[in-house]
Design an enzyme around this catalytic site. Structure first.
Site, PDB file in Angstrom:
ATOM      1  N   ASP A  34      38.043   9.479  52.246  1.00 27.20           N
ATOM      2  CA  ASP A  34      37.707   9.793  50.849  1.00 27.20           C
ATOM      3  C   ASP A  34      36.637  10.873  50.833  1.00 27.20           C
ATOM      4  O   ASP A  34      35.537  10.674  51.366  1.00 27.20           O
ATOM      5  CB  ASP A  34      37.207   8.521  50.157  1.00 27.20           C
ATOM      6  CG  ASP A  34      36.579   8.786  48.796  1.00 27.20           C
ATOM      7  OD1 ASP A  34      36.961   9.788  48.155  1.00 27.20           O
ATOM      8  OD2 ASP A  34      35.703   8.002  48.379  1.00 27.20           O
ATOM      9  N   ASP A  38      35.335   8.425  45.229  1.00 30.40           N
ATOM     10  CA  ASP A  38      35.915   7.476  44.274  1.00 30.40           C
ATOM     11  C   ASP A  38      36.449   6.222  44.958  1.00 30.40           C
ATOM     12  O   ASP A  38      37.044   5.375  44.306  1.00 30.40           O
ATOM     13  CB  ASP A  38      36.999   8.145  43.434  1.00 30.40           C
ATOM     14  CG  ASP A  38      38.207   8.592  44.257  1.00 30.40           C
ATOM     15  OD1 ASP A  38      38.181   8.441  45.506  1.00 30.40           O
ATOM     16  OD2 ASP A  38      39.182   9.091  43.661  1.00 30.40           O
ATOM     17  N   ASP A 213      62.721   6.694  51.959  1.00 29.24           N
ATOM     18  CA  ASP A 213      62.245   5.334  51.746  1.00 29.24           C
ATOM     19  C   ASP A 213      63.375   4.412  51.295  1.00 29.24           C
ATOM     20  O   ASP A 213      64.120   4.736  50.356  1.00 29.24           O
ATOM     21  CB  ASP A 213      61.136   5.353  50.687  1.00 29.24           C
ATOM     22  CG  ASP A 213      60.615   3.981  50.357  1.00 29.24           C
ATOM     23  OD1 ASP A 213      59.955   3.387  51.221  1.00 29.24           O
ATOM     24  OD2 ASP A 213      60.868   3.502  49.239  1.00 29.24           O
ATOM     25  N   GLU A 276      64.634   5.161  56.387  1.00 31.62           N
ATOM     26  CA  GLU A 276      64.077   3.814  56.492  1.00 31.62           C
ATOM     27  C   GLU A 276      65.156   2.838  56.055  1.00 31.62           C
ATOM     28  O   GLU A 276      65.676   2.932  54.934  1.00 31.62           O
ATOM     29  CB  GLU A 276      62.846   3.639  55.607  1.00 31.62           C
ATOM     30  CG  GLU A 276      62.237   2.246  55.769  1.00 31.62           C
ATOM     31  CD  GLU A 276      61.409   1.795  54.572  1.00 31.62           C
ATOM     32  OE1 GLU A 276      60.508   0.978  54.773  1.00 31.62           O
ATOM     33  OE2 GLU A 276      61.687   2.239  53.449  1.00 31.62           O
TER      34      GLU A 276
END
Length: 543
Positions: A34, A38, A213, A276
Site C-alpha cells: 500500500d 488507505d 477465471d 482456471e
C-alpha cells in the site's frame, strides 16, 4: 538495486513459447503493498516491489483483478473491464507497472473474468430494464415456474439458489457465485465480441497473457435442465455440494469460445493463455480447453489447491494425465493461491513448517508444467489466522466455522519485521497481519543466506538452467510410501527426484548412480537415506 540483485534478474528469451515450463508469480494486489495509506494494496505498490519479484528469477507475474468493481467479491465482480478501480490507482499507474516489469524482463498476465460481471456493470443495468432492449439477452434470464419458484434447481457456489428475482423484468436472473455477480450469456455472439474487445484493450496496452477465471462456469444449458444429485459421500457444507454440476456449467460451447480467444491472441506474438478450471470433473475439461493449437495454452487446476494432504498418490493422479501425448496442452500447477489455504498449514500436519515449505518448493519446482508461486510462498508464510470479526470474505462469513474461507491466504505481504503492519501500510490494513508473519519478512530473510527466500531463488535458478526440469517428460518410479520418486527426462539428460513426504526417516534410495544437484532438509550427507520432509534431485550417470 545492488549488483548482486541485478545478477538475479533473468530476462527470458523472446520466443513464442516462453511460457512452456515457466515459473509465474501471483500477486494479489489488495495485499501486496500500500503506497497511499488507505490500508489496501495498489498498483504503485506492486511497481515499487517488482525488483523483489524479478530477483526470484520468475518469468512472469499474474495479477489478480484490479478492474473497476464494487468489491463484493474483491474484484472478481467487474463493473468495467477496461479501467482500473480507484482503490488500486489509474490506467497510467498500470502503464508504469507494465513498463517497469518489461524493463526487468518480467511479463504481465492479468485475470479476465468472462463468466459474469458485477450487477453494477452498465451491461447488466441495461439488461435488467426490459426484455426488449439491446442487451436484454446478454445475461441469463428466465421466467418463474408456475408456482413462482426459480426456473431450475441450480445452486450457487456461495450458498443458496443460483437465481434471484428481479421485479423490473419480472424474471429471475442466474448467478453461479454471489447474487451481485449475474451470469453472462456467452451463447450470444455479441457478448463474446464484447469480451474479446476487452481482451484486445489490454493486449494493446502490452499485457502478455490472461488467466481465464472459472472458465468452465462460462456457459449454461439453455434448456435449464435440473442438475442431478451428487453421488453419496464427500464433505457437504453448502447446497452447491449436493449436486452434480452438469447443466449450470461445463457446456460444450465453451471450447468454441476459447477458439475465438486463441485466434485473437495469436495476432499478438508471445502471448500466454491459461484456463482456471474448478470442480470434481476438472481434468477432462482442462484437457479439452488446451488440446491442439487452436485453444488455450495451458490449464490451471485445483488438484493440489483443495487437497487436504500431500501424498505420492496425489502427485501421481495430478500428473499422470499430462504425459505429453500428441495434441495435448500444457499443465499449470500451484500449491497455494488466493482461493485456498496456504499449503504449509494445510499439509504440514504439526510438522516443522519451515522444513515443509522447503521440501514443498523443491517438489513444485520439479514438476512437469508451469509453476505458479503465490506471494509469500517464497517466504514460507503459514496460513494467517483471521478472527471472525475481521473476516471480509463472503464465503467465510456465510459458512463459518465449517470452512475458514479465503481471508487467511489474503493477508498483507510482510516486507519488514520492525515496523507497524510489517511494512505493508502505514495504517491498519484491510486484513490483519498475522503475528507469525513479520519474523518471516522479506527484509529479514534477505540478510540470512540460509533463508527460505534465498532457497527459492536458488531453486528457480536451477530450474531455468536445467532443460529437463523445465521441458522434460515426467516418469514415476516405484517407491515405498510415503516416498515419492520420479524422473525428468529430456534427450540424454535424466534427473531423478526423490521426496520423503512422511513423518519418519527412510533408508530407501533409487537404484543406480547419480550426482546430486540439489537437496533440502537432508540431515545426513552420506547418501544413506532420506530424513522426513527432505528431497533431492540428482543427475543420473546411467539410466
Amino acid at each position: 538495486m545492488t549488483g548482486q540483485d541485478s545478477e538475479r534478474i533473468f530476462k527470458p528469451a523472446d520466443t513464442a513459447d516462453w511460457w512452456r515450463g515457466a515459473v509465474i508469480y501471483q500477486v494479489y494486489p489488495r495485499s501486496f503493498a500500500d503506497t497511499n495509506g488507505d490500508g489496501v494494496g495498489d498498483l504503485a505498490g506492486i511497481t515499487a516491489h517488482l525488483d523483489h519479484i524479478a530477483s526470484l528469477g520468475v518469468d512472469a507475474v499474474w495479477l489478480s483483478p484490479f478492474f473497476t468493481s464494487p468489491m463484493k467479491d474483491f474484484g472478481y465482480d467487474v463493473a468495467d473491464y477496461c479501467d482500473v478501480d480507484p482503490i488500486f490507482g489509474t490506467l497510467a499507474d498500470f502503464d508504469r507497472l507494465i513498463a517497469r516489469a518489461h524493463d526487468l524482463g518480467l511479463r504481465i498476465i492479468t485475470d479476465l473474468v468472462v463468466a459474469h460481471t458485477s450487477d453494477r456493470h452498465v451491461w447488466f443495468q441495461q439488461s435488467r430494464q426490459s426484455r426488449t432492449g439491446a442487451r436484454a439477452d446478454w445475461f441469463v434470464w428466465a421466467d418463474a415456474k408456475d408456482d413462482g419458484s426459480p426456473p431450475s434447481n441450480w445452486q450457487s457456489v456461495f450458498g443458496g439458489p443460483a437465481w434471484i428475482w428481479d421485479a423490473r423484468r419480472g424474471q429471475y436472473y442466474m448467478h453461479n457465485f454471489l447474487p451481485e455477480q449475474p451470469q453472462l450469456n456467452l451463447h450470444k455472439a455479441a457478448v463474446q465480441d464484447a469480451l474479446l474487445d476487452a481482451a484486445r484493450f489490454w493486449l494493446d496496452r502490452g499485457v502478455d497473457g490472461f488467466r481465464f477465471d472459472a472458465i468452465n462456469f462460462a456457459m449454461h444449458d439453455p434448456a435449464l435442465t435440473d442438475n442431478p444429485p451428487a453421488p453419496p459421500g464427500g464433505r457437504r457444507t453448502r447446497p452447491f455440494d449436493f449436486q452434480s454440476h452438469v447443466h449450470n456449467q461445463s457446456q460444450p460451447g465453451i471450447v468454441d469460445f476459447l477458439a475465438r480467444v486463441r485466434a485473437l491472441m495469436d495476432r499478438y506474438p508471445g502471448r500466454f493463455s491459461v484456463a482456471e478450471v474448478v470442480g470434481e470433473a476438472a481434468e477432462p475439461e482442462m484437457q479439452a480447453f488446451t488440446a491442439g493449437e487452436t485453444r488455450l495454452n495451458s490449464a490451471y487446476g485445483f488438484s493440489y489447491l483443495y487437497a487436504d494432504e500431500l501424498t505420492p498418490g496425489l502427485v501421481r493422479r495430478a500428473n499422470t494425465a499430462w504425459d505429453g501425448a500428441p495434441g495435448q496442452g500444457w499443465p499449470s500447477w500451484a500449491f497455494s493461491n488466493h482461493d485456498a489455504p496456504r499449503a504449509v498449514s494445510r499439509w504440514s500436519h504439526g510438522r516443522d513448517p519451515d522444513r515443509f515449505a522447503r521440501m514443498a518448493m523443491l517438489l513444485l519446482i520439479a514438476l512437469r508444467g508451469n509453476v505458479f508461486v503465490y506471494q509469500g510462498e517464497e517466504l514460507g508464510l503459514p496460513q494467517a489466522e483471521v478472527p471472525f470479526e475481521r473476516l471480509v470474505d463472503p464465503e467465510a462469513i456465510a459458512n463459518w466455522p465449517e470452512t475458514l474461507g479465503r481471508d487467511g491466504a489474503r493477508t498483507p505481504m510482510p516486507w519488514r519485521a520492525d515496523v507497524p503492519h510489517a511494512g505493508f501500510s502505514t495504517v491498519e490494513p484491510w486484513l490483519p497481519v498475522d503475528p507469525r508473519h513479520p519474523p518471516l519478512a522479506v527484509e529479514r530473510q534477505e540478510v540470512d543466506a540460509a533463508s527460505m527466500l534465498h532457497l527459492t531463488r536458488r531453486l528457480i535458478t536451477m530450474r531455468k538452467a536445467t532443460p529437463a526440469l523445465r521441458l522434460g517428460a515426467l516418469t514415476f518410479r516405484d517407491a515405498p510410501a510415503p516416498l515419492l520418486a520420479f524422473d525428468r527426462i529430456l534427450g540424454d539428460e535424466v534427473l531423478t527426484c526423490v521426496f520423503n513426504l512422511g513423518h519418519e526417516a527412510s533408508g530407501w534410495l533409487p537404484g543406480g548412480s547419480f550426482d546430486r544437484i540439489e537437496a533440502v532438509n537432508l540431515e545426513r550427507d552420506d547418501g544413506t537415506g532420506l530424513a522426513p520432509l527432505s528431497g533431492l534431485i540428482g543427475r543420473r550417470r546411467s539410466i
